[in-house]
Write a protein that holds these residues in place. Sequence first.
Motif, PDB file in Angstrom:
ATOM      1  N   ALA A  17      -3.623   4.968   5.116  1.00 39.80           N
ATOM      2  CA  ALA A  17      -2.921   5.005   6.153  1.00 39.80           C
ATOM      3  C   ALA A  17      -3.857   5.359   7.332  1.00 39.80           C
ATOM      4  N   SER A  38       1.995   2.986   3.681  1.00 43.64           N
ATOM      5  CA  SER A  38       1.185   3.275   2.534  1.00 43.64           C
ATOM      6  C   SER A  38       1.328   4.149   1.640  1.00 43.64           C
ATOM      7  N   LEU A  51       1.007  -1.868  -1.377  1.00 44.61           N
ATOM      8  CA  LEU A  51       0.521  -1.064  -0.249  1.00 44.61           C
ATOM      9  C   LEU A  51      -0.836  -0.874  -0.326  1.00 44.61           C
ATOM     10  N   PRO A  52      -1.233  -0.605   0.825  1.00 39.89           N
ATOM     11  CA  PRO A  52      -0.536  -0.592   2.196  1.00 39.89           C
ATOM     12  C   PRO A  52      -0.406  -1.883   2.740  1.00 39.89           C
TER      13      PRO A  52
END
Length: 196
Positions: A127, A121, A70-71
């Motif tokens: 994000a 995220s 992630l992201p």
Amino acid sequence: MLGTYYYHEIIRKTIIGFGTLFNSIFIKHEGKDNETLDETKVGLAYGPQQKFFAKIREQANLTKAIAITLPRMSFEMTSIQYDPSRKSGITQTFKASDGTNLKKVFMPIPYNIGFELSIFSKLNDDALQIIEQILPYFQPSFNITINLVSSIGEKRDVPIVLDNISFRDEYEGDFSTRTALIYTLQFTAKTYLFGP
């Protein structure tokens, strides 16, 4: 009329064009004195949000050796609808050339293709970095040029309209459980479909 095979790949080209908009997004993590610690390209894949969220839930234990990085972003086509507001006369034609011959072509049919872009995220700042790299381009639309029918050289600007943004925080369990922040952006691509 029906039974004559043709395939211009217009919907496929529109999906590829939409995905291409988001395949060069990066995030940065900074240390003291605004020193960049790392710069990471955000992964992008075609697939439904539920598929990626299920993978995150399956790998919720932070001690596993491999987990989804992630992201990450995913996108998918969610709808196709006829758009009567952009309709022209069904018997209207225009002339197009394939390089050697002049052809008479019926006007295309307007369709709206719905897309959903999901941003996953772990950190809200990651994000927000992604969101801020996307939003300024949509005021409220961004045009991409697509070669709709290559046999007649028909290229058109297809507006991609940002319709909606939503956010949710998928956090359950104790502190060792992974959290997932999910931003969902909904778009409409205003394209045209051609007959044979």
